[in-house]
Design a protein around this motif. Structure first.
Motif, PDB file in Angstrom:
ATOM      1  N   ARG A 536      -0.996 -23.005 -37.119  1.00  0.00           N
ATOM      2  CA  ARG A 536      -2.180 -23.656 -36.539  1.00  0.00           C
ATOM      3  C   ARG A 536      -3.457 -22.983 -37.002  1.00  0.00           C
ATOM      4  N   GLU A 537      -3.427 -21.628 -37.059  1.00  0.00           N
ATOM      5  CA  GLU A 537      -4.609 -20.917 -37.557  1.00  0.00           C
ATOM      6  C   GLU A 537      -4.867 -21.270 -39.021  1.00  0.00           C
ATOM      7  N   ALA A 547     -10.857 -19.247 -37.695  1.00  0.00           N
ATOM      8  CA  ALA A 547      -9.424 -18.941 -37.689  1.00  0.00           C
ATOM      9  C   ALA A 547      -9.247 -17.448 -37.910  1.00  0.00           C
ATOM     10  N   ARG A 548      -8.541 -16.809 -36.983  1.00  0.00           N
ATOM     11  CA  ARG A 548      -8.282 -15.383 -37.131  1.00  0.00           C
ATOM     12  C   ARG A 548      -7.077 -14.998 -36.288  1.00  0.00           C
ATOM     13  N   ILE A 549      -6.338 -14.008 -36.741  1.00  0.00           N
ATOM     14  CA  ILE A 549      -5.185 -13.479 -36.018  1.00  0.00           C
ATOM     15  C   ILE A 549      -5.319 -11.958 -35.958  1.00  0.00           C
ATOM     16  N   ILE A 550      -5.137 -11.397 -34.763  1.00  0.00           N
ATOM     17  CA  ILE A 550      -5.016  -9.949 -34.598  1.00  0.00           C
ATOM     18  C   ILE A 550      -3.731  -9.717 -33.814  1.00  0.00           C
ATOM     19  N   ALA A 551      -2.883  -8.837 -34.311  1.00  0.00           N
ATOM     20  CA  ALA A 551      -1.632  -8.557 -33.604  1.00  0.00           C
ATOM     21  C   ALA A 551      -1.341  -7.072 -33.678  1.00  0.00           C
ATOM     22  N   LYS A 552      -0.826  -6.559 -32.585  1.00  0.00           N
ATOM     23  CA  LYS A 552      -0.453  -5.142 -32.501  1.00  0.00           C
ATOM     24  C   LYS A 552       1.010  -5.063 -32.088  1.00  0.00           C
ATOM     25  N   MET A 553       1.771  -4.198 -32.773  1.00  0.00           N
ATOM     26  CA  MET A 553       3.202  -4.098 -32.503  1.00  0.00           C
ATOM     27  C   MET A 553       3.713  -2.777 -33.046  1.00  0.00           C
ATOM     28  N   ASN A 554       5.002  -2.527 -32.817  1.00  0.00           N
ATOM     29  CA  ASN A 554       5.618  -1.302 -33.317  1.00  0.00           C
ATOM     30  C   ASN A 554       6.179  -1.464 -34.715  1.00  0.00           C
ATOM     31  N   ALA A 555       6.646  -2.659 -35.051  1.00  0.00           N
ATOM     32  CA  ALA A 555       7.282  -2.865 -36.348  1.00  0.00           C
ATOM     33  C   ALA A 555       7.261  -4.346 -36.692  1.00  0.00           C
ATOM     34  N   THR A 615      -7.425 -16.942 -32.514  1.00  0.00           N
ATOM     35  CA  THR A 615      -8.747 -17.471 -32.156  1.00  0.00           C
ATOM     36  C   THR A 615      -8.703 -18.960 -31.828  1.00  0.00           C
ATOM     37  N   ASN A 616      -7.829 -19.730 -32.512  1.00  0.00           N
ATOM     38  CA  ASN A 616      -7.547 -21.125 -32.152  1.00  0.00           C
ATOM     39  C   ASN A 616      -8.807 -21.973 -32.013  1.00  0.00           C
ATOM     40  N   ASP A 617      -9.679 -21.891 -32.988  1.00  0.00           N
ATOM     41  CA  ASP A 617     -10.896 -22.722 -33.010  1.00  0.00           C
ATOM     42  C   ASP A 617     -11.697 -22.584 -31.712  1.00  0.00           C
ATOM     43  N   GLY A 618     -11.772 -21.358 -31.197  1.00  0.00           N
ATOM     44  CA  GLY A 618     -12.565 -21.107 -29.994  1.00  0.00           C
ATOM     45  C   GLY A 618     -11.785 -21.194 -28.699  1.00  0.00           C
ATOM     46  N   GLN A 619     -10.599 -21.813 -28.723  1.00  0.00           N
ATOM     47  CA  GLN A 619      -9.748 -21.875 -27.532  1.00  0.00           C
ATOM     48  C   GLN A 619      -8.747 -20.711 -27.591  1.00  0.00           C
ATOM     49  N   GLN A 620      -9.273 -19.518 -27.406  1.00  0.00           N
ATOM     50  CA  GLN A 620      -8.513 -18.318 -27.715  1.00  0.00           C
ATOM     51  C   GLN A 620      -7.244 -18.194 -26.863  1.00  0.00           C
ATOM     52  N   GLU A 621      -6.205 -17.665 -27.506  1.00  0.00           N
ATOM     53  CA  GLU A 621      -4.947 -17.382 -26.816  1.00  0.00           C
ATOM     54  C   GLU A 621      -4.612 -15.910 -27.014  1.00  0.00           C
ATOM     55  N   LEU A 622      -4.274 -15.237 -25.927  1.00  0.00           N
ATOM     56  CA  LEU A 622      -3.895 -13.836 -26.006  1.00  0.00           C
ATOM     57  C   LEU A 622      -2.587 -13.636 -25.248  1.00  0.00           C
ATOM     58  N   TYR A 623      -1.626 -13.038 -25.940  1.00  0.00           N
ATOM     59  CA  TYR A 623      -0.310 -12.790 -25.362  1.00  0.00           C
ATOM     60  C   TYR A 623       0.019 -11.300 -25.416  1.00  0.00           C
ATOM     61  N   CYS A 624       0.731 -10.831 -24.408  1.00  0.00           N
ATOM     62  CA  CYS A 624       1.375  -9.524 -24.451  1.00  0.00           C
ATOM     63  C   CYS A 624       2.882  -9.765 -24.447  1.00  0.00           C
ATOM     64  N   ALA A 625       3.644  -8.816 -24.989  1.00  0.00           N
ATOM     65  CA  ALA A 625       5.074  -9.082 -25.151  1.00  0.00           C
ATOM     66  C   ALA A 625       5.886  -7.806 -25.123  1.00  0.00           C
ATOM     67  N   SER A 626       7.173  -7.982 -24.883  1.00  0.00           N
ATOM     68  CA  SER A 626       8.132  -6.880 -25.019  1.00  0.00           C
ATOM     69  C   SER A 626       8.681  -6.822 -26.435  1.00  0.00           C
ATOM     70  N   ALA A 627       8.320  -7.798 -27.268  1.00  0.00           N
ATOM     71  CA  ALA A 627       8.963  -7.960 -28.578  1.00  0.00           C
ATOM     72  C   ALA A 627       8.054  -7.558 -29.725  1.00  0.00           C
ATOM     73  N   ASP A 628       8.638  -6.819 -30.672  1.00  0.00           N
ATOM     74  CA  ASP A 628       8.013  -6.635 -31.975  1.00  0.00           C
ATOM     75  C   ASP A 628       8.337  -7.841 -32.845  1.00  0.00           C
ATOM     76  N   TRP A 629       7.678  -7.917 -34.000  1.00  0.00           N
ATOM     77  CA  TRP A 629       7.974  -9.020 -34.920  1.00  0.00           C
ATOM     78  C   TRP A 629       9.088  -8.584 -35.870  1.00  0.00           C
ATOM     79  N   LEU A 630      10.195  -8.198 -35.272  1.00  0.00           N
ATOM     80  CA  LEU A 630      11.402  -7.840 -35.995  1.00  0.00           C
ATOM     81  C   LEU A 630      12.432  -8.947 -35.824  1.00  0.00           C
TER      82      LEU A 630
END
Length: 701
Positions: A536-537, A547-555, A615-630
């Motif tokens: 979508r971004e 359009a922008r993505i910021i993600a923080k994770m362990n791996a 960023t979703n064209d101004g309709q920002q979405e922010l998630y927290c998770a237990s999961a890395d992108w593994l």
């Protein structure tokens, strides 16, 4: 092992021919990337700006991490090689990966001991904390240590001479051992040649000398030094020609065919008995050990030549971490801090009925989570408590509250993940204790580790039932809540409560696929949900919208997610990834990933929270998770990913856990296109910024 519902499609797609974004040159190797993380940890031990005992702690962490790397990651590659399993997206054969692992690990070990011998040990000595080698013992110290050896050590040793009646003994994983070269004959007339002395786990690996004996308040010796010095007393009438310490690291990955066992707990108990004697992966031995003895050990452990590591010091260097706890010198440690307390936490239900609460650990106290469970256990209006437990720590207050809740007549259900690596035995004991108290214990889903962090409380309020929820990025462990950065959301939002309720129903019963209001869940909706949001971004960027993505994770290693990020970068999406450990995505490749930046933060606290922002064209979405992108988290585990719906709290998360970290120029390492990490430094016109120090000042100051 069963795969997630999307795994088959993912695996087939990973091998899709002709896809330029599947080019192996675009992927780093996961194991080698994970190994490199320990060089960044070791850099903290080499940094003179870090307090001295904290530098010692970082050195020990890098050593312990390397142990675990061989126990799990290298062992997994060895397994893949033995069974002809396909290589990873980087295209490297398992045999090639193993060879590179040993080459890179050898460099790391050399750097660790150089740091110890040339930097930390001399600096500690100058600061009055002495770890004394045998060559430094004076006559008085040596007399005391000889007496200590005879009284405290020798009675529990069982030296074993090697001959046809005494074959090579089983050597426990990561245990300290001495191989002794002997000459002469014993009382039975047997000619001595080689003997093995195993140090039982009951013996302390670091021995503190009394101040009256040593003259220093903080003087220590390694057990290995004491054994080597006085080993001749174990072989009276024979001459000791040499004594050489060694240690073997073994595969510690438990393999249980969950579909073939009737009782997972019993099967795990059986596996744990033999865990310490699984296949050898690495041999550490004293640097001066003669070549023939090394060859004998390698043959016994069935190890190749490149799996031996000659050590210039104690083979169990990580055990010096005990000095950190034994030496009470605030001037040599990080300044203490007091986590911020939550006002109103003495009445958690009233507080959460009014607003959501965000906790940012360790800067915010873990107390509100404990208080919520304690108050639920005592509140007569609370009917049920449901919780997942992955790691809890010893003497957990949470467990005590859950036991009390069950005794108070609440319906308590706990999903205990028995297969939490290295906590299996503790979790088996935990499950027994909870069951004895009347708690309904569930072991999750066959083939899928339950890694989600969820707490659900059902409370009667007038004529209706209300749900109170805690969702987190980290474990329900008070100790790690003081040492790891994590986020927790406390809420009474009805739809989030309904989502969590349905997931618990699914875990404890045989529920069908469920449709959730807000949460994304592995192994069902999280993986496709991420791919959808990344795509979508990319479409927003192609259409000229923000359009922008910021993600923080362990791996990060999941191939489809990486390809989606590459495609988004090609579309013009600016992507910032804060990845603490292994990252197989290659940033900075022209035309592919030149819009992707990857940084790793290594500081006082272990970076552990997982946050995804679109960023979703101004309709920002922010998630927290237990999961890395593994791959394992997205396809083979039960994980939860939850939105922060309150705009102010979402703004806090973005400021504290994303923007703050992207601004770090003191503890940040940037991943380069060639796989190297470059330590960042403030530009001439920039203010120095440490993300963790900023949070300490902002939230705890």
């Amino acid at each position: 092992m069963p795969r997630g519902p999307h795994a088959a499609a993912s695996r087939a797609d990973d091998q899709a021919p002709g896809d330029p974004l599947s080019d192996p040159a675009l992927y780093f190797n996961r194991e080698l990337s994970q190994l490199d993380f320990n060089f960044r940890v070791l850099a903290q031990a080499q940094d003179e700006a870090v307090p001295l005992l904290e530098r010692l702690r970082y050195l020990c962490i890098s050593c312990t991490n390397l142990d675990e790397f061989f126990e799990i990651r290298a062992a997994t590659v060895r397994h893949a090689q033995d069974f002809g399993m396909p290589g990873a997206p980087d295209g490297l054969a398992p045999s090639t990966v193993l060879r590179r692992i040993h080459e890179r690990a050898a460099s790391l070990v050399e750097a660790q001991y150089r740091c110890w011998n040339e930097l930390l040990r001399p600096a500690l000595n100058d600061a009055g904390v002495r770890i004394l080698g045998r060559e430094k013992w004076n006559a008085r110290q040596k007399r005391w240590l000889r007496t200590y050896f005879r009284d405290e050590i020798m009675p529990v040793l069982s030296p074993l001479g090697l001959d046809p009646a005494h074959p090579f003994p089983k050597i426990l994983n990561k245990s300290l051992n001495i191989v002794v070269v002997l000459k002469g004959k014993d009382a039975f007339g047997r000619s001595g040649h080689l003997a093995i002395v195993r140090a039982p786990r009951s013996l302390p690996r670091i021995i503190q000398l009394p101040e009256r004996v040593s003259g220093g308040e903080h003087d220590f010796v390694f057990l290995s030094s004491v054994l080597s010095e006085f080993v001749d007393e174990l072989f009276p009438g024979m001459r000791v020609k040499g004594a050489y310490q060694f240690r073997v690291t073994r595969n510690s990955e438990l393999i249980v065919d969950e579909e073939e066992v009737e009782n997972l707990a019993l099967a795990l108990r059986d596996e744990l008995i033999g865990r310490g004697y699984l296949r050898a992966m690495r041999l550490e031995i004293a640097a001066d050990c003669p070549r023939p003895i090394v060859r004998t050990l390698l043959e016994n452990f069935e190890l190749p030549e490149n799996a031996v590591y000659r050590i210039d010091g104690a083979v169990n260097l990580n055990r010096v971490i005990q000095v950190y706890d034994l030496v009470q010198r605030p001037d040599l440690k990080f300044p203490p801090f007091q986590p911020r307390q939550l006002p109103g936490s003495d009445a958690m239900f009233e507080l959460l009925s009014e607003r959501d609460v965000l906790l940012h650990h360790p800067f915010d106290a873990f107390t509100p989570v404990l208080e919520l469970i304690r108050q639920a256990a005592e509140d007569p209006n609370v009917l049920a408590i449901k919780q997942t437990l992955y790691r809890t720590g010893k003497d957990s207050a949470i467990v005590e509250h859950l036991v009390q809740a069950a005794r108070n007549g609440k319906d308590v259900t706990v999903v205990v993940e028995l297969r939490a690596r290295f906590d299996e035995e503790a979790n088996l004991g935990l499950a027994d204790r909870l069951q004895e108290a009347g708690v309904q214990v569930v072991y999750g889903v066959v083939g899928y580790k339950t890694h989600a962090k969820m707490l659900l409380i059902v409370r009667r309020e007038g004529r209706r039932l209300c749900r109170y929820v805690h969702l987190g990025t980290g474990n329900y462990h008070s100790g790690t809540a003081r040492a790891y950065t994590d986020l927790g959301l406390l809420t009474s939002d009805p739809q989030i409560g309904e989502d969590v309720h349905q997931i618990f129903q699914q875990l404890s019963g045989l529920a069908p696929l469920i449709r959730l209001h807000h949460l994304l869940q592995s192994p069902f909706t999280l993986h496709p949900g991420l791919l959808e949001r990344i795509a979508r971004e990319a479409q927003h960027a192609r259409d000229g919208r923000p359009a922008r993505i910021i993600a923080k994770m362990n791996a990060l290693n999941e191939p489809q997610v990486i390809r989606a990020l590459y495609a988004a970068s090609q579309a013009g999406v600016r992507i910032d990834l804060i990845v603490r450990g292994a990252c197989t995505l290659r940033p900075g490749v022209e035309g592919i990933s030149d819009n992707i930046r990857v940084v790793s933060i290594v500081g006082r606290f272990l970076e552990h929270h997982r946050v995804y922002w679109f960023t979703n064209d101004g309709q920002q979405e922010l998630y927290c998770a237990s999961a890395d992108w593994l791959e394992r988290n997205l396809l083979h585990r039960v994980e939860t990913c939850f939105p922060v719906l309150d705009a102010a709290l979402a703004g806090r998360v973005r400021e504290e856990a994303l923007n703050n970290y992207l601004a770090d120029n003191l503890n940040a390492w940037e991943l380069q296109a060639d796989g190297a990490y470059r330590k960042l430094a403030p530009a001439d016109d920039a203010m120095p910024h440490s993300a963790q120090s900023w949070l300490l000042a902002k939230l705890c100051g």
